[in-house]
Design a protein around this motif. Structure first.
Motif, PDB file in Angstrom:
ATOM      1  N   GLY A  31      10.704  73.111  45.175  1.00  0.00           N
ATOM      2  CA  GLY A  31       9.904  74.061  44.415  1.00  0.00           C
ATOM      3  C   GLY A  31      10.325  73.936  42.962  1.00  0.00           C
ATOM      4  O   GLY A  31      10.829  72.886  42.539  1.00  0.00           O
ATOM      5  N   CYS A  32      10.160  75.030  42.207  1.00  0.00           N
ATOM      6  CA  CYS A  32      10.508  74.966  40.803  1.00  0.00           C
ATOM      7  C   CYS A  32      10.787  76.381  40.325  1.00  0.00           C
ATOM      8  O   CYS A  32       9.917  77.242  40.425  1.00  0.00           O
ATOM      9  N   LEU A  55       4.725  65.449  40.286  1.00  0.00           N
ATOM     10  CA  LEU A  55       4.663  66.887  39.999  1.00  0.00           C
ATOM     11  C   LEU A  55       3.295  67.419  40.427  1.00  0.00           C
ATOM     12  O   LEU A  55       2.258  66.894  40.005  1.00  0.00           O
ATOM     13  N   VAL A  56       3.317  68.461  41.268  1.00  0.00           N
ATOM     14  CA  VAL A  56       2.058  69.089  41.667  1.00  0.00           C
ATOM     15  C   VAL A  56       2.019  70.487  41.067  1.00  0.00           C
ATOM     16  O   VAL A  56       2.862  71.338  41.378  1.00  0.00           O
ATOM     17  N   ILE A  57       1.081  70.728  40.158  1.00  0.00           N
ATOM     18  CA  ILE A  57       0.939  72.035  39.512  1.00  0.00           C
ATOM     19  C   ILE A  57      -0.170  72.800  40.227  1.00  0.00           C
ATOM     20  O   ILE A  57      -1.322  72.344  40.247  1.00  0.00           O
ATOM     21  N   VAL A  58       0.204  73.923  40.829  1.00  0.00           N
ATOM     22  CA  VAL A  58      -0.750  74.649  41.676  1.00  0.00           C
ATOM     23  C   VAL A  58      -1.381  75.828  40.942  1.00  0.00           C
ATOM     24  O   VAL A  58      -0.669  76.688  40.411  1.00  0.00           O
ATOM     25  N   ASP A  59      -2.685  75.855  40.932  1.00  0.00           N
ATOM     26  CA  ASP A  59      -3.411  76.999  40.375  1.00  0.00           C
ATOM     27  C   ASP A  59      -3.624  78.028  41.493  1.00  0.00           C
ATOM     28  O   ASP A  59      -3.041  79.097  41.490  1.00  0.00           O
ATOM     29  N   ASN A  60      -4.443  77.690  42.464  1.00  0.00           N
ATOM     30  CA  ASN A  60      -4.684  78.543  43.629  1.00  0.00           C
ATOM     31  C   ASN A  60      -4.952  80.009  43.270  1.00  0.00           C
ATOM     32  O   ASN A  60      -4.386  80.917  43.870  1.00  0.00           O
ATOM     33  N   GLY A  61      -5.773  80.235  42.277  1.00  0.00           N
ATOM     34  CA  GLY A  61      -6.161  81.606  41.925  1.00  0.00           C
ATOM     35  C   GLY A  61      -5.464  82.164  40.700  1.00  0.00           C
ATOM     36  O   GLY A  61      -5.824  83.223  40.187  1.00  0.00           O
ATOM     37  N   ARG A  62      -4.456  81.447  40.203  1.00  0.00           N
ATOM     38  CA  ARG A  62      -3.684  81.975  39.067  1.00  0.00           C
ATOM     39  C   ARG A  62      -4.508  82.027  37.773  1.00  0.00           C
ATOM     40  O   ARG A  62      -4.403  83.000  37.019  1.00  0.00           O
ATOM     41  N   SER A  63      -5.297  80.988  37.530  1.00  0.00           N
ATOM     42  CA  SER A  63      -6.018  80.972  36.246  1.00  0.00           C
ATOM     43  C   SER A  63      -7.039  82.108  36.177  1.00  0.00           C
ATOM     44  O   SER A  63      -7.412  82.550  35.105  1.00  0.00           O
ATOM     45  N   LYS A  64      -7.464  82.598  37.363  1.00  0.00           N
ATOM     46  CA  LYS A  64      -8.400  83.730  37.358  1.00  0.00           C
ATOM     47  C   LYS A  64      -7.705  85.026  36.944  1.00  0.00           C
ATOM     48  O   LYS A  64      -8.343  85.997  36.561  1.00  0.00           O
ATOM     49  N   GLN A  81      10.417  61.859  45.237  1.00  0.00           N
ATOM     50  CA  GLN A  81      10.539  63.299  45.085  1.00  0.00           C
ATOM     51  C   GLN A  81       9.215  63.904  44.644  1.00  0.00           C
ATOM     52  O   GLN A  81       8.536  63.394  43.747  1.00  0.00           O
ATOM     53  N   ILE A  82       8.891  65.019  45.286  1.00  0.00           N
ATOM     54  CA  ILE A  82       7.691  65.761  44.888  1.00  0.00           C
ATOM     55  C   ILE A  82       8.130  67.173  44.521  1.00  0.00           C
ATOM     56  O   ILE A  82       8.814  67.834  45.302  1.00  0.00           O
ATOM     57  N   THR A  83       7.774  67.613  43.329  1.00  0.00           N
ATOM     58  CA  THR A  83       8.066  68.989  42.920  1.00  0.00           C
ATOM     59  C   THR A  83       6.744  69.750  42.858  1.00  0.00           C
ATOM     60  O   THR A  83       5.791  69.298  42.224  1.00  0.00           O
ATOM     61  N   VAL A  84       6.724  70.881  43.569  1.00  0.00           N
ATOM     62  CA  VAL A  84       5.501  71.692  43.592  1.00  0.00           C
ATOM     63  C   VAL A  84       5.778  72.974  42.820  1.00  0.00           C
ATOM     64  O   VAL A  84       6.777  73.657  43.096  1.00  0.00           O
ATOM     65  N   MET A  85       4.943  73.280  41.832  1.00  0.00           N
ATOM     66  CA  MET A  85       5.174  74.502  41.043  1.00  0.00           C
ATOM     67  C   MET A  85       3.889  75.311  40.878  1.00  0.00           C
ATOM     68  O   MET A  85       2.794  74.757  40.779  1.00  0.00           O
ATOM     69  N   GLY A  86       4.051  76.628  40.865  1.00  0.00           N
ATOM     70  CA  GLY A  86       2.947  77.493  40.476  1.00  0.00           C
ATOM     71  C   GLY A  86       2.721  77.260  38.990  1.00  0.00           C
ATOM     72  O   GLY A  86       3.687  77.051  38.244  1.00  0.00           O
ATOM     73  N   MET A  87       1.494  77.295  38.532  1.00  0.00           N
ATOM     74  CA  MET A  87       1.216  76.883  37.150  1.00  0.00           C
ATOM     75  C   MET A  87       1.849  77.786  36.088  1.00  0.00           C
ATOM     76  O   MET A  87       1.927  77.416  34.920  1.00  0.00           O
ATOM     77  N   LYS A 105      13.063  69.538  52.509  1.00  0.00           N
ATOM     78  CA  LYS A 105      12.534  70.470  51.500  1.00  0.00           C
ATOM     79  C   LYS A 105      13.598  71.446  51.037  1.00  0.00           C
ATOM     80  O   LYS A 105      14.377  71.954  51.845  1.00  0.00           O
ATOM     81  N   SER A 106      13.596  71.750  49.749  1.00  0.00           N
ATOM     82  CA  SER A 106      14.424  72.875  49.310  1.00  0.00           C
ATOM     83  C   SER A 106      13.486  74.074  49.174  1.00  0.00           C
ATOM     84  O   SER A 106      12.269  73.933  49.242  1.00  0.00           O
ATOM     85  N   LYS A 107      14.063  75.251  48.975  1.00  0.00           N
ATOM     86  CA  LYS A 107      13.281  76.479  49.066  1.00  0.00           C
ATOM     87  C   LYS A 107      12.162  76.529  48.027  1.00  0.00           C
ATOM     88  O   LYS A 107      12.369  76.235  46.862  1.00  0.00           O
ATOM     89  N   SER A 108      10.997  76.949  48.468  1.00  0.00           N
ATOM     90  CA  SER A 108       9.859  77.040  47.566  1.00  0.00           C
ATOM     91  C   SER A 108       8.850  78.033  48.100  1.00  0.00           C
ATOM     92  O   SER A 108       8.345  77.888  49.215  1.00  0.00           O
ATOM     93  N   MET A 109       8.573  79.071  47.325  1.00  0.00           N
ATOM     94  CA  MET A 109       7.584  80.055  47.766  1.00  0.00           C
ATOM     95  C   MET A 109       6.165  79.530  47.639  1.00  0.00           C
ATOM     96  O   MET A 109       5.299  79.860  48.422  1.00  0.00           O
ATOM     97  N   VAL A 110       5.941  78.698  46.619  1.00  0.00           N
ATOM     98  CA  VAL A 110       4.558  78.237  46.422  1.00  0.00           C
ATOM     99  C   VAL A 110       4.122  77.327  47.580  1.00  0.00           C
ATOM    100  O   VAL A 110       2.963  77.336  47.986  1.00  0.00           O
ATOM    101  N   THR A 111       5.081  76.580  48.154  1.00  0.00           N
ATOM    102  CA  THR A 111       4.675  75.751  49.295  1.00  0.00           C
ATOM    103  C   THR A 111       4.432  76.612  50.532  1.00  0.00           C
ATOM    104  O   THR A 111       3.661  76.245  51.410  1.00  0.00           O
TER     105      THR A 111
END
Lengths: 241, 473
Positions: B206-207, B292-301, B236-242, B111-117
C-alpha cells in the motif's frame, strides 16, 4: 446586569427545579433575570438529524426572542452551543447570519457565565454528600467549557467530589441517537452508570438536561439509588441535601 | 460492492456486534490502551494543537492542488523507470494488477498492509485467476488464515480477536502447538512468513504517503514486512488512493510524526521504509520492475464538495480508537472495511447511500473523533452534513421521521403552538405516568422508554413559575 434566561425545552417542561435554582443563583450575584416568553426549543433535534430547513423557523424565533438581551444564559451546554450553530445554519443569508452572530457573542452556559463574566468561583453553597460530575460532550468539546463546573463545585461546602472514571465518554444520549440507535445507546449509558457506581457516589451531578434525562432515566429503570441533580441545584443549595 | 463486509442489514450487524462479548472485551481493552498511548505521545510534543493545524494545512494545500502533485509524482516515477497507471475504478485497478501478474507469470504474491487493496478487493481478484496471495502484516495474516475474516480496524485489522482466539486460529489452521503468549505467536508467524517473502514473485504494498517531489513512497510499519515485500520480490506493485500524497520530504516528516503518534502512540514506528522506483545499476537491493497504481474509485467526485476534508484522512484510526459506538458494536457492524467515525463519513461517499445510509446515524455526535483527529477533520460535522444530504437531497429519511420533524419544526417555530403543546403535555401522558415517571411510553416515546424511564412533564412549567413569581411579587 441584565440576564435573559434561555431555559431550554427540557428545562421548561421536565427540570423546573434546575431553572428555579438558576434564577436564584443569578439573582444572588446581582443579575436582573428576564425570561423572554416567546422562547421555544433551539431546534437541535431537527438540526442534528439533518433537517436544516425545518430548523430555521425555530432558530428565527429564538433569535427574535433574544434579540434585545444583554446576555443570554442557559443551564445547558448543548443548547447554548446550538445558538452558536445558527450562524452556519444561515450561511449565505446575510440578514440572519449577522443576527445569529450577535446572538452567539452574548450566549453563555450557566457555569461559564458565573465564572467568566461574573467572576464567581464560590457560590456560597452548602451541600452534604458524596458526588461525581458528568462532563457532557457538547459543553466540553464544542462549547469549550471544561473547568468552570469543577471550579464551582470544589467550593461547595460539605460536598465530596469524586472523579468519574472515563469522564470524557459520551453517556449515549445524543438527542435522536437515543431513540434511533437505542440498543447502542443502552450499552453506552450502562457503561456510564458502571463508572458512576465505581465512585460510590450518592449523587450524579450534570450540567445538561439531555444527559441527565438519559442517565437518570436508566438509573430509575434499573432501580439504582443514585440521585441525579443539575449543577444549578447543587450550587444554589443551602445545606438541605 | 467490494468494500462491503458482513450481513446486508445494518441492524443485524449491530446486534451481532452487541452480542459478541469476546469481541467487545477485546475492543474495549485495545481502545483503552491506544487512547492512553496516543494522549501521552501527543502531550510529549508539547504543542500538539499546532502540529494539528500544520497537518490540516498540509492536507488542505495538497487536496487543493492534487492534480499538480499527482502529475509531478507520476513524472518522477516514470523518470526513475517505474510504470504509472491511473485507475478510475476498482475494476480498472484490479485488471491492471492482474495483467502485470500474468505477464510475469507469477504464482505467488506477498502483500504488506493496505486498506485501498481491501477497498477494491484485490485479493479476491487475484485469487480468482489462481494466484496465491499472502498477507504479511501480522493482523492481516491472522485474518487471512482464519478463512478471510474481514478487518475490523484500519490499523489493527484483527483488533476484534483476543490472543486466545488467535492461538486457536493458528492451532486449527497451521498446527501451532505453543501457548497464547504474543511473543510465541509472533515468532511462529514470523517463521511461516519468512518462507513466503523468499518465494514470492511479486510484492504488493500500500502507501502511507507518496512524496511528489521525488516520486518516493513511505511505508510505516512495526513489523518490517513492508520492507521485505518491497525488496525481495523482483516485481513490485504499489497501490495508493489518489489522495495519499505529500508535496515534499519536509511535509512527509510532519505527516509521519502525526500518523505514528495518533495511530499507536509512538514517536516513530520501528520501520519507516521509503522507496523510489526500481533499483538502478548502482543499487544491490530492490525490485527490478516497479508499478504504481493510483486509485480514484470515487475520490475525485468528493473533491470540491462539502466532504473534501474526508480526503484529508491519513488512516491513523485515532477517531476509531476513541469512538464509544465503535467500542460497543465493533468494526464489522459498519459493514465496510472503513469502520468507526471516519468510516461512517467515507463509506457512504465511496459506496453510496443506498447501501450505507444508516452509517451517518451511528454516532451520538459526541465529538470525541473530531477532538483527536490529527489533521482536524470535523468528523461529527461531516456526519451531520451526510444526514442533511440524506434528508434534504436524497429524501431517504423515512415518512414517519419526516412527519415528526415537520411537526417539531412547526411547533418549535411558533411560541403560541409550543406554549399550548407544553401546557397540554402533562395531561396527555397521564394514562402512561406512574410515580412521576413514564416507563411504557406510546408511539414515538416507545424507543426511549424501552430502555429508560422518561420524566413526567410538569404541570407547573418553568415559565408558569417565573410568571407567578413575578406577578406574586
Amino acid at each position: 446586569m441584565k440576564v435573559s434566561l434561555f431555559i431550554t425545552c427540557i428545562g421548561d417542561i421536565f427540570y423546573v427545579n434546575a431553572g428555579k435554582a438558576s434564577v436564584e443563583l443569578l439573582e444572588r450575584f446581582g443579575c436582573e433575570v428576564d425570561f423572554p416568553v416567546t422562547q421555544t426549543c433551539c431546534g437541535q433535534p431537527a438540526y442534528n438529524s439533518g433537517y436544516h430547513e425545518k430548523t430555521k423557523a425555530a432558530a428565527i424565533n429564538m433569535i427574535n426572542s433574544f434579540e434585545h438581551a444583554e446576555y443570554v444564559v442557559c443551564p445547558s451546554g448543548s443548547c447554548a452551543y446550538m445558538f452558536h450553530e445558527y450562524e452556519s445554519l444561515f450561511k449565505g443569508d446575510s440578514k440572519w447570519e449577522e443576527k445569529a452572530g450577535k446572538l452567539k457573542q452574548k450566549t453563555f452556559e450557566l457555569t461559564q457565565f458565573l465564572t467568566e463574566i461574573l467572576g464567581v468561583e464560590d457560590t456560597g453553597a452548602e451541600f452534604h454528600g458524596k458526588a461525581t460530575y458528568h462532563s457532557s460532550c457538547h459543553m466540553t468539546r464544542l462549547l469549550g467549557v471544561t473547568e468552570a463546573p469543577f471550579k464551582l463545585l470544589r467550593n461547595v461546602k460539605g460536598l465530596e467530589l469524586i472523579d468519574l472514571p472515563n469522564r470524557h465518554d459520551c453517556c449515549g444520549f445524543g438527542g435522536t441517537f437515543a431513540v434511533k440507535m437505542s440498543s447502542i445507546s443502552e450499552q453506552m449509558v450502562d457503561e456510564k452508570i458502571e463508572h458512576v457506581e465505581e465512585t460510590k457516589a450518592n449523587f450524579l451531578i450534570g450540567a445538561d438536561g439531555g444527559c441527565l434525562m438519559n442517565i437518570g432515566g436508566r438509573i430509575q429503570r434499573n432501580e439504582k439509588s443514585i440521585k441525579v441533580m443539575h449543577i444549578a441545584e447543587v450550587l444554589n443549595s443551602r445545606g438541605e441535601a | 460492492m467490494p468494500m462491503h463486509i458482513g450481513e446486508k442489514e445494518f441492524s443485524s450487524r449491530v446486534n451481532k456486534g452487541l452480542e459478541d462479548d469476546f469481541m467487545r472485551g477485546a475492543v474495549r481493552s485495545a481502545q483503552g490502551r491506544l487512547q492512553t498511548n496516543r494522549a501521552k505521545a501527543a502531550d510529549e510534543l508539547g504543542d500538539w494543537e499546532e502540529w494539528r493545524y500544520l497537518g490540516q494545512e498540509i492536507r488542505q494545500h495538497t487536496m487543493e492542488n492534487l492534480d499538480f502533485y499527482l502529475k509531478q509524482l507520476s513524472e518522477k516515477v516514470a523518470e526513475r523507470g517505474g510504470h504509472v497507471y491511473f485507475a478510475e475504478t476498482a475494476e480498472d485497478a484490479n485488471n491492471y494488477v492482474k495483467q502485470v501478474i500474468n505477464k510475469k507469470n507469477a504464482k505467488k504474491v506477498a502483500k504488506s498492509k493496505s486498506m485501498v487493496t481491501e477497498e477494491i478487493a484485490l485479493n479476491d481478484a487475484l485469487e480468482e485467476q489462481g494466484c496465491e496471495v499472502v498477507e504479511t502484516d501480522l493482523g492481516e495474516y491472522i485474518l487471512q488464515i482464519d478463512d478471510h475474516d474481514p478487518p475490523s480496524h484500519i490499523v489493527a485489522p484483527a483488533l476484534h480477536k483476543n490472543k486466545e482466539q488467535i492461538r486457536d486460529v493458528f492451532k486449527d489452521k497451521l498446527g501451532y502447538t505453543n501457548t497464547e503468549k504474543p511473543e510465541e505467536l509472533t515468532l511462529f508467524a514470523r517463521e511461516q512468513l519468512r518462507k513466503e517473502f523468499l518465494a514470492a514473485d511479486v510484492g504488493i504494498t500500500g502507501c502511507n504517503f507518496a512524496v511528489a517531489e521525488s516520486g518516493s513512497f513511505a511505508l510505516v510499519t512495526n513489523e518490517g514486512n513492508a520492507r521485505m515485500v518491497s525488496t525481495l520480490p523482483k516485481t513490485q506493485i504499489t497501490v495508493m488512493g489518489m489522495e495519499r500524497i505529500v508535496p515534499t520530504w519536509e511535509e512527509l516528516d510532519v505527516m509521519v510524526s502525526l500518523l505514528t503518534r495518533a495511530a499507536v502512540g509512538q514517536k516513530l514506528t520501528s520501520y519507516v521504509t521509503a522507496l523510489t522506483g526500481p533499483k538502478d545499476e548502482t543499487e544491490v537491493d530492490g525490485p527490478e520492475e516497479f508499478h504504481l497504481v493510483i486509485v480514484d474509485n470515487g475520490r475525485s467526485k468528493i473533491l470540491g464538495t462539502e466532504f473534501q476534508e474526508a480526503l484529508h484522512c491519513i488512516r491513523c484510526a485515532a477517531c476509531i480508537n476513541v469512538c464509544p459506538v465503535y467500542r460497543h458494536v465493533g468494526g464489522h457492524a459498519y459493514g465496510s472495511i472503513y469502520p468507526g467515525p471516519i468510516g461512517a463519513v467515507l463509506t457512504p461517499l465511496l459506496g453510496g447511500y443506498e447501501d450505507y445510509k444508516e452509517l451517518p446515524y451511528a454516532s451520538s455526535l459526541c465529538g470525541a473523533c473530531t477532538e483527536v483527529c490529527p489533521v482536524k477533520i470535523p468528523l461529527h460535522e461531516q456526519l451531520i452534513l451526510h444526514r442533511k444530504k440524506i434528508v434534504e437531497d436524497e429524501k431517504k429519511s423515512g415518512f414517519g421521521e419526516n412527519v415528526a420533524m415537520s411537526g417539531f419544526g412547526i411547533m418549535a417555530g411558533s411560541s403560541r403552538l409550543f406554549n399550548t403543546a407544553t401546557r397540554m403535555a402533562p395531561y396527555l401522558v397521564t394514562p402512561y405516568a406512574k410515580d412521576n415517571a413514564i416507563s411504557k411510553g406510546p408511539g414515538p416515546v416507545k424507543p426511549w422508554t424501552d430502555i429508560r424511564d422518561l420524566p413526567v412533564p410538569q404541570k407547573e412549567r418553568f415559565r408558569d413559575w417565573f410568571k407567578s413569581r413575578k406577578t406574586g411579587g
